[in-house]
Design a protein around this motif. Structure first.
Motif, PDB file in Angstrom:
ATOM      1  N   GLN A 119       0.800  -1.233   0.000  1.00 55.34           N
ATOM      2  CA  GLN A 119       0.000   0.000   0.000  1.00 55.34           C
ATOM      3  C   GLN A 119       0.833   1.283   0.000  1.00 55.34           C
ATOM      4  OE1 GLN A 119      -2.436   0.443   3.514  1.00 55.34           O
ATOM      5  NE2 GLN A 119      -0.894  -0.446   4.858  1.00 55.34           N
ATOM      6  N   ASN A 120       2.091   1.213   0.458  1.00 53.83           N
ATOM      7  CA  ASN A 120       2.909   2.430   0.489  1.00 53.83           C
ATOM      8  C   ASN A 120       3.881   2.548  -0.680  1.00 53.83           C
ATOM      9  OD1 ASN A 120       1.817   3.623   2.795  1.00 53.83           O
ATOM     10  ND2 ASN A 120       3.070   2.340   4.148  1.00 53.83           N
ATOM     11  N   ILE A 121       3.719   1.706  -1.683  1.00 53.92           N
ATOM     12  CA  ILE A 121       4.524   1.867  -2.896  1.00 53.92           C
ATOM     13  C   ILE A 121       4.141   3.198  -3.550  1.00 53.92           C
ATOM     14  CG2 ILE A 121       4.750   1.037  -5.278  1.00 53.92           C
ATOM     15  CD1 ILE A 121       4.813  -1.760  -4.223  1.00 53.92           C
ATOM     16  N   PHE A 165       9.372  11.672 -12.539  1.00 52.08           N
ATOM     17  CA  PHE A 165       9.389  11.022 -11.230  1.00 52.08           C
ATOM     18  C   PHE A 165      10.267  11.816 -10.254  1.00 52.08           C
ATOM     19  CE2 PHE A 165       7.649   6.617 -11.767  1.00 52.08           C
ATOM     20  CZ  PHE A 165       6.980   6.589 -10.558  1.00 52.08           C
ATOM     21  N   LYS A 166      11.428  12.228 -10.722  1.00 52.49           N
ATOM     22  CA  LYS A 166      12.359  12.955  -9.871  1.00 52.49           C
ATOM     23  C   LYS A 166      11.737  14.261  -9.366  1.00 52.49           C
ATOM     24  CE  LYS A 166      17.205  14.469  -9.819  1.00 52.49           C
ATOM     25  NZ  LYS A 166      18.464  14.565 -10.610  1.00 52.49           N
ATOM     26  N   LYS A 167      11.058  14.966 -10.261  1.00 52.50           N
ATOM     27  CA  LYS A 167      10.412  16.234  -9.885  1.00 52.50           C
ATOM     28  C   LYS A 167       9.268  15.998  -8.906  1.00 52.50           C
ATOM     29  CE  LYS A 167      11.406  18.866 -14.109  1.00 52.50           C
ATOM     30  NZ  LYS A 167      10.804  19.575 -15.283  1.00 52.50           N
ATOM     31  N   ILE A 168       8.458  14.984  -9.174  1.00 56.42           N
ATOM     32  CA  ILE A 168       7.318  14.701  -8.307  1.00 56.42           C
ATOM     33  C   ILE A 168       7.783  14.339  -6.907  1.00 56.42           C
ATOM     34  CG2 ILE A 168       5.411  13.085  -7.903  1.00 56.42           C
ATOM     35  CD1 ILE A 168       5.084  12.902 -10.947  1.00 56.42           C
ATOM     36  N   LYS A 169       8.791  13.480  -6.811  1.00 53.53           N
ATOM     37  CA  LYS A 169       9.297  13.068  -5.501  1.00 53.53           C
ATOM     38  C   LYS A 169       9.887  14.251  -4.737  1.00 53.53           C
ATOM     39  CE  LYS A 169      10.220   8.159  -6.240  1.00 53.53           C
ATOM     40  NZ  LYS A 169      11.253   7.094  -6.247  1.00 53.53           N
ATOM     41  N   LYS A 170      10.621  15.103  -5.457  1.00 57.98           N
ATOM     42  CA  LYS A 170      11.209  16.288  -4.820  1.00 57.98           C
ATOM     43  C   LYS A 170      10.108  17.169  -4.238  1.00 57.98           C
ATOM     44  CE  LYS A 170      14.342  20.148  -5.737  1.00 57.98           C
ATOM     45  NZ  LYS A 170      15.184  20.838  -6.768  1.00 57.98           N
ATOM     46  N   GLU A 171       9.014  17.335  -5.013  1.00 54.19           N
ATOM     47  CA  GLU A 171       7.889  18.155  -4.546  1.00 54.19           C
ATOM     48  C   GLU A 171       7.235  17.532  -3.322  1.00 54.19           C
ATOM     49  OE1 GLU A 171       3.323  19.202  -5.904  1.00 54.19           O
ATOM     50  OE2 GLU A 171       4.706  18.290  -7.349  1.00 54.19           O
ATOM     51  N   SER A 177       2.946  16.133   5.093  1.00 52.03           N
ATOM     52  CA  SER A 177       1.937  15.063   5.036  1.00 52.03           C
ATOM     53  C   SER A 177       2.400  13.855   4.230  1.00 52.03           C
ATOM     54  CB  SER A 177       0.639  15.612   4.437  1.00 52.03           C
ATOM     55  OG  SER A 177       0.868  16.079   3.111  1.00 52.03           O
ATOM     56  N   THR A 178       3.571  13.937   3.610  1.00 56.14           N
ATOM     57  CA  THR A 178       4.033  12.837   2.763  1.00 56.14           C
ATOM     58  C   THR A 178       5.359  12.263   3.260  1.00 56.14           C
ATOM     59  OG1 THR A 178       5.069  14.466   1.287  1.00 56.14           O
ATOM     60  CG2 THR A 178       2.853  13.705   0.708  1.00 56.14           C
ATOM     61  N   LYS A 179       5.543  12.218   4.597  1.00 55.46           N
ATOM     62  CA  LYS A 179       6.773  11.661   5.160  1.00 55.46           C
ATOM     63  C   LYS A 179       6.916  10.174   4.864  1.00 55.46           C
ATOM     64  CE  LYS A 179       7.402  15.051   8.837  1.00 55.46           C
ATOM     65  NZ  LYS A 179       7.499  15.279  10.307  1.00 55.46           N
ATOM     66  N   TRP A 180       5.780   9.498   4.566  1.00 56.50           N
ATOM     67  CA  TRP A 180       5.821   8.059   4.247  1.00 56.50           C
ATOM     68  C   TRP A 180       6.732   7.780   3.054  1.00 56.50           C
ATOM     69  CZ3 TRP A 180       4.434   6.835  -0.688  1.00 56.50           C
ATOM     70  CH2 TRP A 180       3.688   7.790  -1.396  1.00 56.50           C
ATOM     71  N   LEU A 181       6.869   8.793   2.156  1.00 53.25           N
ATOM     72  CA  LEU A 181       7.659   8.592   0.952  1.00 53.25           C
ATOM     73  C   LEU A 181       9.149   8.448   1.265  1.00 53.25           C
ATOM     74  CD1 LEU A 181       7.736   8.447  -2.140  1.00 53.25           C
ATOM     75  CD2 LEU A 181       7.818  10.958  -2.187  1.00 53.25           C
ATOM     76  N   GLN A 182       9.589   9.088   2.372  1.00 61.14           N
ATOM     77  CA  GLN A 182      11.010   9.072   2.720  1.00 61.14           C
ATOM     78  C   GLN A 182      11.552   7.647   2.844  1.00 61.14           C
ATOM     79  OE1 GLN A 182      12.641  12.250   3.281  1.00 61.14           O
ATOM     80  NE2 GLN A 182      14.406  10.926   2.888  1.00 61.14           N
ATOM     81  N   SER A 183      10.766   6.758   3.430  1.00 62.02           N
ATOM     82  CA  SER A 183      11.212   5.376   3.650  1.00 62.02           C
ATOM     83  C   SER A 183      10.772   4.418   2.551  1.00 62.02           C
ATOM     84  CB  SER A 183      10.688   4.877   4.998  1.00 62.02           C
ATOM     85  OG  SER A 183       9.275   4.952   5.036  1.00 62.02           O
TER      86      SER A 183
END
Length: 569
Positions: A119-121, A165-171, A177-183
């Protein structure tokens, strides 16, 4: 090159943008380990009964993009309405960004509900305008959520998507609210990609409502297994394939799909089988002007105007010889087919004369043309008793040695307990590696013994009533006889049973012979008129008949068989 699922693109799809994206991403040499699902139906869409993601791009250790393709050369946004193309007079308030976002969130919900470890992919939406420069600004979207025509066309598609992808992740990483992305930045890994594909790969459409237990079973059956998807993919790389699998491994299912896929590419397909009832079912399942479905006998009769004779000599020797000579004189260029598909091929390929006739109709013949052969070469050859699996294969290999054999071993039809009983009775070793259906039968398979004709009839009536009590309806039940349809007990007492000879377009309680019902299936199978099951022919018929059941098999045997049954235990 990326892994495209499905491997073929539906040529009837009108969007030039989708076609261009498919061709570009499938041929990009920097997408080797990428997996792209296209036209992915989202059955549990948040707002629509059925939504669709044009392309789901899965990139290992990067993430997933839900891509919406817009190929219009003119797009206008006025007072909240989107006008797609110069001829669009009505517009829509549902923007491409809303479309892809809703589909993406529905997809995320589906993943969370069905396999929470995924679910966190990272899954992000992206709209690609393939034929126009999109310059409208709004608080509803930002520049990272779309790609315009110039950017799309000026560099390899792999670079376009990786940069986005690189731009979206940087944003996203700048938002609390999107700290889940860090891991989760380097997901999905290889195993997660495989699980994601297994979870999301689209199934065939099935009815949304079931009106009987039989319909509920059918809904469970109408889906491809990973083994079947692999078989379909092999067809894209191999012109000549032999699919060998026991009853219930999905051969007809794959054959139908292969015919449809070939037809969407513009191929002219000849789909041949031996069984008239099976051909009727196939014609109902396949409605495509590029696909001709026929029995072998009907095909040959087209080239022989003389009256048919109801003898083995006529069908097996005389007719094909006459047919072959007439074909040589009568066949026109428009009569040739680009692809030959044979289902229940074990009934066909044992006869060299029949193969000669099919050879004339196939472009480049059996030696160098395209063909897919589906059959159970080991256990269901009820017309070619004296031919082994090797004999049947050699008949094909003698015409072309450059073919591949695909073995199907996952049983997709039968409940395991039901299948194992039939194999015990037929005294055959299990041809199955595993079973798709893990549920129990609604009614347990069972053996009954009779002494007199009257007793067999009473047992038959009691089984039918028991099926009704369990919730099955008349059309869920098929009575199959070891003997010819006109000689079976059901034919003699059809009025008392309120039963009719089997026809695909007739509902109600039906009966026929095992020979005629080959290739078909039903929830409940009742086998009658068995006076012995020790001969090889009787064992083959028993297994062939019993393997038609998607729920249970009910055996009605003469008392003479009891000694054999005792020995088997």
């Amino acid at each position: 090159m990326s892994i495209m699922i499905p491997r073929v693109y539906d040529q009837s799809t009108p969007s030039p943008g989708e076609k261009n994206f498919f061709e570009r991403i499938s041929n990009d040499n920097k997408t080797t380990d990428w997996v792209i699902l296209h036209s992915l139906n989202i059955a549990h869409h948040k707002t629509n009964i059925m939504g669709e993601i044009d392309f789901l791009v899965i990139i290992p250790k990067v993430g997933v993009l839900a891509v919406e393709i817009k190929a219009h050369r003119y797009i206008s946004v006025d007072c909240g309405k989107w006008y797609m193309g110069r001829n669009d007079q009505h517009g829509t308030v549902r923007s491409p960004f809303v479309q892809v976002n809703q589909s993406m969130f529905s997809l995320k919900d589906y993943i969370r509900e069905n396999y929470s470890p995924l679910q966190n992919i990272p899954i992000f939406p992206l709209v690609i305008f393939t034929h126009t420069e999109f310059s409208f600004k709004s608080i509803e979207w930002n520049s990272n959520q779309y790609v315009s025509c110039k950017e799309y066309r000026s560099q390899p598609i792999s670079e376009v998507l990786l940069k986005r992808f690189k731009k979206i992740k940087k944003e996203y990483l700048t938002k609390s609210s999107t700290k889940w992305l860090q891991s989760n930045q380097e997901r999905p890994n290889k195993k997660e990609v495989e699980k994601l594909v297994e979870l999301l790969r689209p199934s065939l459409e099935s009815p949304s409502e079931a009106v009987s237990l039989g319909d509920e079973i059918n809904i469970d059956l109408v889906k491809f297994t990973a083994e079947q998807f692999g078989a379909l993919d092999m067809m894209e790389d191999n012109s000549r394939l032999i699919f060998n699998g026991a009853a219930g491994t999905g051969k007809t299912f794959i054959a139908i799909e292969s015919a449809i896929r070939a037809a969407t590419k513009g191929y002219k397909v000849l789909f041949v089988c031996m069984n008239k009832l099976l051909s009727e079912m196939l014609r109902l399942a396949i409605d495509n002007e590029n696909i001709k479905v026929t029995t072998l006998h009907a095909l040959m009769r087209k080239y022989d105007p003389s009256p048919a004779e109801d003898t083995s000599q006529y069908w097996e020797t005389d007719l094909p010889q006459v047919c072959y000579l007439n074909m040589l004189e009568q066949i026109k260029e428009d009569d040739f087919f680009d692809l030959l598909i044979m289902d229940e091929a074990q009934d066909i390929i044992g006869n060299e004369l029949w193969l000669d006739c099919l050879d004339l109709l196939l472009t480049d013949g059996l030696s160098n043309g395209k063909w897919h052969i589906f059959g159970d070469l080991s256990y269901q050859s009820i017309y070619n008793h004296n031919m082994s699996k090797l004999d049947l294969l050699n008949n094909i290999k003698n015409r072309n040695v450059n073919n591949s054999i695909v073995t199907l071993r996952k049983n997709c039809r039968n409940v395991e307990t039901s299948a194992r009983l039939s194999m015990t009775l037929a005294n055959i070793r299990s041809p199955y590696q595993s079973y798709l259906r893990n549920n129990k039968s609604i009614i347990n398979s069972k053996i009954r013994v009779f002494v007199s004709e009257e007793e067999q009839l009473n047992i038959l009536i009691s089984i039918i009533n028991k099926c009704f009590d369990a919730g099955f309806i008349e059309s869920d039940i098929i009575i199959l006889s070891k003997v010819a349809e006109s000689k079976c007990i059901s034919f003699k007492y059809q009025d008392k049973l309120s039963a009719k000879p089997y026809k695909s377009d007739v509902k109600g309680l039906r009966f026929t012979s095992i020979h005629k019902f080959k290739g078909l299936e039903a929830p409940i199978i009742i086998l009658t008129d068995f006076d012995e099951i020790e001969s090889d022919n009787s064992k083959t018929l028993l297994f062939t008949g019993a393997s038609r059941a998607t729920d249970s098999v009910h055996y009605i045997f003469h008392k003479n068989i009891e000694k054999y049954l005792t020995a088997q235990r």
